[in-house]
Design a protein around this motif. Structure first.
Motif, PDB file in Angstrom:
ATOM      1  N   ASP A  58      38.360  36.021  26.906  1.00  0.00           N
ATOM      2  CA  ASP A  58      37.983  37.276  26.268  1.00  0.00           C
ATOM      3  C   ASP A  58      37.610  38.328  27.307  1.00  0.00           C
ATOM      4  N   ARG A  59      36.921  37.896  28.366  1.00  0.00           N
ATOM      5  CA  ARG A  59      36.515  38.850  29.401  1.00  0.00           C
ATOM      6  C   ARG A  59      37.725  39.430  30.118  1.00  0.00           C
ATOM      7  N   ILE A  60      38.681  38.585  30.426  1.00  0.00           N
ATOM      8  CA  ILE A  60      39.893  39.067  31.089  1.00  0.00           C
ATOM      9  C   ILE A  60      40.619  40.076  30.211  1.00  0.00           C
ATOM     10  N   ALA A  61      40.772  39.743  28.922  1.00  0.00           N
ATOM     11  CA  ALA A  61      41.465  40.649  28.002  1.00  0.00           C
ATOM     12  C   ALA A  61      40.727  41.980  27.875  1.00  0.00           C
ATOM     13  N   ARG A  62      39.391  41.918  27.806  1.00  0.00           N
ATOM     14  CA  ARG A  62      38.597  43.146  27.675  1.00  0.00           C
ATOM     15  C   ARG A  62      38.712  44.019  28.925  1.00  0.00           C
ATOM     16  N   ASP A  85      44.715  44.208  40.217  1.00  0.00           N
ATOM     17  CA  ASP A  85      43.636  45.076  39.731  1.00  0.00           C
ATOM     18  C   ASP A  85      42.810  44.353  38.668  1.00  0.00           C
ATOM     19  N   ILE A  86      43.507  43.695  37.749  1.00  0.00           N
ATOM     20  CA  ILE A  86      42.824  43.001  36.654  1.00  0.00           C
ATOM     21  C   ILE A  86      42.038  41.808  37.176  1.00  0.00           C
ATOM     22  N   ALA A  87      42.655  41.019  38.039  1.00  0.00           N
ATOM     23  CA  ALA A  87      41.985  39.834  38.589  1.00  0.00           C
ATOM     24  C   ALA A  87      40.718  40.234  39.334  1.00  0.00           C
ATOM     25  N   PHE A  93      36.898  39.292  38.117  1.00  0.00           N
ATOM     26  CA  PHE A  93      36.305  38.288  39.004  1.00  0.00           C
ATOM     27  C   PHE A  93      36.968  36.925  38.846  1.00  0.00           C
ATOM     28  N   VAL A  94      38.293  36.944  38.794  1.00  0.00           N
ATOM     29  CA  VAL A  94      39.057  35.702  38.780  1.00  0.00           C
ATOM     30  C   VAL A  94      40.190  35.824  39.789  1.00  0.00           C
ATOM     31  N   SER A  95      40.748  34.688  40.165  1.00  0.00           N
ATOM     32  CA  SER A  95      41.893  34.719  41.058  1.00  0.00           C
ATOM     33  C   SER A  95      43.152  35.041  40.250  1.00  0.00           C
ATOM     34  N   ARG A  96      44.205  35.470  40.935  1.00  0.00           N
ATOM     35  CA  ARG A  96      45.457  35.747  40.221  1.00  0.00           C
ATOM     36  C   ARG A  96      46.012  34.469  39.598  1.00  0.00           C
ATOM     37  N   THR A  97      45.777  33.341  40.259  1.00  0.00           N
ATOM     38  CA  THR A  97      46.234  32.063  39.708  1.00  0.00           C
ATOM     39  C   THR A  97      45.580  31.793  38.364  1.00  0.00           C
ATOM     40  N   ASN A  98      44.247  32.002  38.297  1.00  0.00           N
ATOM     41  CA  ASN A  98      43.535  31.802  37.037  1.00  0.00           C
ATOM     42  C   ASN A  98      43.942  32.839  35.994  1.00  0.00           C
ATOM     43  N   LEU A  99      44.219  34.049  36.464  1.00  0.00           N
ATOM     44  CA  LEU A  99      44.645  35.109  35.548  1.00  0.00           C
ATOM     45  C   LEU A  99      45.896  34.680  34.788  1.00  0.00           C
TER      46      LEU A  99
END
Length: 219
Positions: A14-18, A36-38, A42-48
């Motif tokens: 939810d945080r990533i989407a927001r 930019d989103i990652a 506060f996540v890595s691109r892999t987790n994104l």
């Protein structure tokens, strides 16, 4: 207290989407990069990419959450005995406002939903949405409209044999097409257009003697 892992995963999703939506709202879908989103989430691109295969998936996820909140509000009003047509108007006010404020994002949502049932499965590496995600968003929108129509049917305004599910889907498509191609200047024009389409689609499903009363005549 032990934190449920599934809750953690959903909170992070939810945080990533927001965060992604906030960036899209400011800079647009194309100008916002995955990096930019990652960084902002506060996540890595892999987790994104583990949570969302593309930017459109992130946009749809946030949009679905907003629609679900509107549905909860509509159900609460209906259970309290509100007139279904008035509930529909409340729904359209919020959705029309979102459509106008984020006009630059409406195209991506509309194409994903309207094309969901007509396109073959494809990879999301090019930034487009998979049909399954567009279909889920379409079902979420249909679930927003359907309780209003069911309430109208239960009160005798719609024919008992009317297919409420099909009417809901048709209304969602009509409203999205109006938003994408209507050239509306503001939220009021969008809402007026949607009310007209609502009246037109409902006309053939109305029970004998039932009428749809325009909003200005109920005030």
């Amino acid at each position: 207290m032990k934190v449920d892992r599934a809750e953690q995963e959903q909170d992070r999703r939810d945080r990533i989407a927001r965060v992604a939506f906030e960036l899209f709202a400011r800079g647009g879908l194309e100008a916002t990069s995955a990096q930019d989103i990652a960084r902002a989430a506060f996540v890595s691109r892999t987790n994104l990419y583990r949570y969302f295969p593309s930017k459109v998936h992130m946009l749809l996820a946030h949009f679905e959450k907003a629609v679900a909140e509107s549905r909860d509000d509509a159900l609460e009003r209906l259970h309290a005995g509100a007139n279904p047509q008035q509930v529909w108007e409340k729904v359209t006010i919020r959705m029309a406002d979102l459509g106008v404020r984020y006009r630059h994002l409406a195209g991506a949502v509309g194409q994903a939903v309207l094309g969901a049932s007509h396109s073959a499965p494809r990879s999301a590496t090019d930034g487009t949405s998979l049909p399954g995600d567009g279909l889920r968003t379409a079902l979420t929108l249909g679930a927003l409209v359907e309780p209003v129509l069911l309430a109208m049917q239960h009160q005798g305004s719609l024919r008992p044999e009317a297919n409420v599910g099909m009417l809901s889907a048709l209304l969602v498509d009509a409203c999205l097409l109006a938003l994408l191609h209507g050239g509306h200047r503001d939220q009021r024009e969008v809402q007026r257009d949607w009310q007209d389409r609502f009246s037109l689609l409902m006309y053939g499903a109305l029970a004998p003697g039932a009428v749809l009363v325009p909003a200005q005549d109920r005030e």
